[in-house]
Design an enzyme around this catalytic site. Structure first.
Site, mmCIF file in Angstrom:
data_model
loop_
_atom_site.group_PDB
_atom_site.id
_atom_site.type_symbol
_atom_site.label_atom_id
_atom_site.label_comp_id
_atom_site.label_asym_id
_atom_site.label_seq_id
_atom_site.Cartn_x
_atom_site.Cartn_y
_atom_site.Cartn_z
ATOM 1 N N SER A 100 0.807 -1.220 0.000
ATOM 2 C CA SER A 100 0.000 0.000 0.000
ATOM 3 C C SER A 100 0.840 1.269 0.000
ATOM 4 O O SER A 100 0.320 2.341 -0.261
ATOM 5 C CB SER A 100 -0.956 0.019 1.189
ATOM 6 O OG SER A 100 -0.249 0.247 2.392
ATOM 7 N N LYS A 138 1.100 4.347 6.883
ATOM 8 C CA LYS A 138 0.464 5.259 5.924
ATOM 9 C C LYS A 138 1.101 6.643 6.032
ATOM 10 O O LYS A 138 1.772 6.976 6.994
ATOM 11 C CB LYS A 138 -1.039 5.410 6.211
ATOM 12 C CG LYS A 138 -1.819 4.115 6.254
ATOM 13 C CD LYS A 138 -1.940 3.447 4.915
ATOM 14 C CE LYS A 138 -2.675 2.112 5.063
ATOM 15 N NZ LYS A 138 -2.503 1.261 3.912
#
Length: 196
Positions: free
Chosen positions: A38, A85
């Site tokens: 991701s 993230k």
């Protein structure tokens, strides 16, 4: 008696060294492995990064947080599952994301040059149809939303596949474990460590 002193002289430094290492790992810095893609192309699966537990969280920094209680869409999370993230919105920020893939924070354009134009536009605005989007967060709608106090809005760099704030909402500050830093020999360490 001499044997006990020799054994103690050997064991005491080992025990003290072990305790110091445990304190450093628990409270200051530790190495973690990136799980999944991701954050590609800036961080890859199985890449090792350093987690700085007391580094200041800022916009565009990459953070690691405990996902349990945040990602309510994933029913298989373990209590110690960590997500990695990039922080897009800080507490109190007003975020607007246009259909053209332009990000505005508090009315100011943000370049996002750490990802491709395709990721900025389609990767960010086209959501996975199999996952319910987070309430009140609509990227690509040209509407503004505000990041609540003591929370962060986070996105993965590989927006096409990233499970992030678009789906589970804001990340509470108490879930943040620290700021991730790539090693200097990592291919994209500048985009990870010091992107502004």
């Amino acid at each position: 008696m001499i044997k006990v002193k020799e054994i103690a002289a050997t064991l005491i430094p080992i025990i003290i060294g072990g305790l110091i290492a445990l304190v450093i790992k628990t409270f200051l810095v530790t190495a973690i492995s990136v799980d999944g893609s991701s954050m590609a192309p800036n961080l890859y699966a199985n890449e090792t990064v350093v987690l700085l537990r007391h580094a200041r969280v800022k916009r565009n920094r990459i953070v690691v947080f405990k996902a349990a209680g945040v990602d309510k869409n994933n029913h298989y999370l373990k209590p110690n599952t960590l997500y990695i993230k990039r922080v897009i919105g800080m507490p109190g920020d007003r975020i607007r994301y246009s259909k053209q893939g332009n990000l505005y924070i508090n009315g100011k354009y943000q370049a996002q040059s750490y990802i491709s134009p395709l990721q900025r536009k389609l990767g960010t605005t086209l959501l996975n149809p199999g996952v319910k989007p987070a309430k009140g967060i609509r990227l690509g709608s040209n509407r503004t939303f505000k990041v609540p106090a003591k929370t962060y809005f986070v996105l993965g760099d590989n927006r096409t596949i990233s499970n992030d704030s678009r789906y589970y909402g804001f990340v509470p500050a108490e879930k943040i474990q620290g700021v991730a830093k790539a090693f200097p020999w990592s291919r994209n360490h500048q985009l990870v460590n010091s992107y502004k």
